[in-house]
Each structure stands twice: as C-alpha cells, then as structure tokens.
Design a protein around this motif. Sequence first.
Motif, PDB file in Angstrom:
ATOM      1  N   UNK A 178    -116.493 -34.123  22.900  1.00  0.00           N
ATOM      2  CA  UNK A 178    -115.785 -32.848  22.851  1.00  0.00           C
ATOM      3  C   UNK A 178    -114.285 -33.064  22.682  1.00  0.00           C
ATOM      4  N   UNK A 179    -113.739 -34.114  23.308  1.00  0.00           N
ATOM      5  CA  UNK A 179    -112.319 -34.402  23.143  1.00  0.00           C
ATOM      6  C   UNK A 179    -112.016 -34.745  21.692  1.00  0.00           C
ATOM      7  N   UNK A 180    -112.871 -35.546  21.080  1.00  0.00           N
ATOM      8  CA  UNK A 180    -112.693 -35.881  19.667  1.00  0.00           C
ATOM      9  C   UNK A 180    -112.758 -34.650  18.772  1.00  0.00           C
ATOM     10  N   UNK A 181    -113.707 -33.762  19.073  1.00  0.00           N
ATOM     11  CA  UNK A 181    -113.818 -32.522  18.309  1.00  0.00           C
ATOM     12  C   UNK A 181    -112.568 -31.668  18.475  1.00  0.00           C
ATOM     13  N   UNK A 182    -112.008 -31.652  19.679  1.00  0.00           N
ATOM     14  CA  UNK A 182    -110.794 -30.877  19.937  1.00  0.00           C
ATOM     15  C   UNK A 182    -109.608 -31.447  19.171  1.00  0.00           C
ATOM     16  N   UNK A 183    -109.494 -32.768  19.137  1.00  0.00           N
ATOM     17  CA  UNK A 183    -108.405 -33.411  18.390  1.00  0.00           C
ATOM     18  C   UNK A 183    -108.490 -33.015  16.919  1.00  0.00           C
ATOM     19  N   UNK A 184    -109.687 -33.031  16.367  1.00  0.00           N
ATOM     20  CA  UNK A 184    -109.865 -32.672  14.960  1.00  0.00           C
ATOM     21  C   UNK A 184    -109.590 -31.184  14.741  1.00  0.00           C
TER      22      UNK A 184
END
Length: 106
Positions: free
Chosen positions: A33-39
């Motif tokens: 989810x953190x990676x998705x948020x960064x993107x």
Amino acid sequence: MMEKIMRRPRDFDAELKALNEKAAQLKTRKVKQFGELVIATGADTLSIEELTGALVTIAATNDPQKREAWATKGLAFFQGKTRTTRNQPKGNNQGSAKGPDSNTAA
C-alpha cells in the motif's frame, strides 16, 4: 453424578505460528500500500534521496500546525481534491484495501 470434562490443552505453538503469519501478511500489505501511495501521489518521480529526505524531515517535525497542514492535504488527496499528478479515479479511498484479506485497516 457430574463428570469432570477435560478441556483440550491449547496449542500455543500453532497459535503463535498463526499470529506470526498474520503479522507477515499485514507487513506485506502495508509495504504494498505504501508503494501504491508513492505512485499515486507522483512521488515516484522523485529520487530516492529526495523522497527519503522529505520523509525524514516530516518524521522529525514536532510542529503541530505543520503536521495538521500535511494531514489536511493528505485527506484532500484521498478525497480526490488534489489529484493533479496522476489521472486516478475519484472517491473516498481512506487507505483500506478492497479484497478478501481487508478485514483490518493498515
């Protein structure tokens, strides 16, 4: 006459293993989810040094007014009011995943 009913002893090893597996699943989901948020925020266009510096600065900030301003911006982002960096669907995405394992929020 009443008979004593023997309870089955708890299998602490199995319970501990299940808890460890659940913790690993939650950690994996949090990282995803953190990676998705960064993107989604467009932060993936920053260098790793810039992104790290920004996160370190935010984490070290104790000024409640700054933190509240950041929280307000974050809430607006999730409500679809500031999505200018990416063409994302609008809606109230409060950070919860949609799926079979989304019983708890990360």
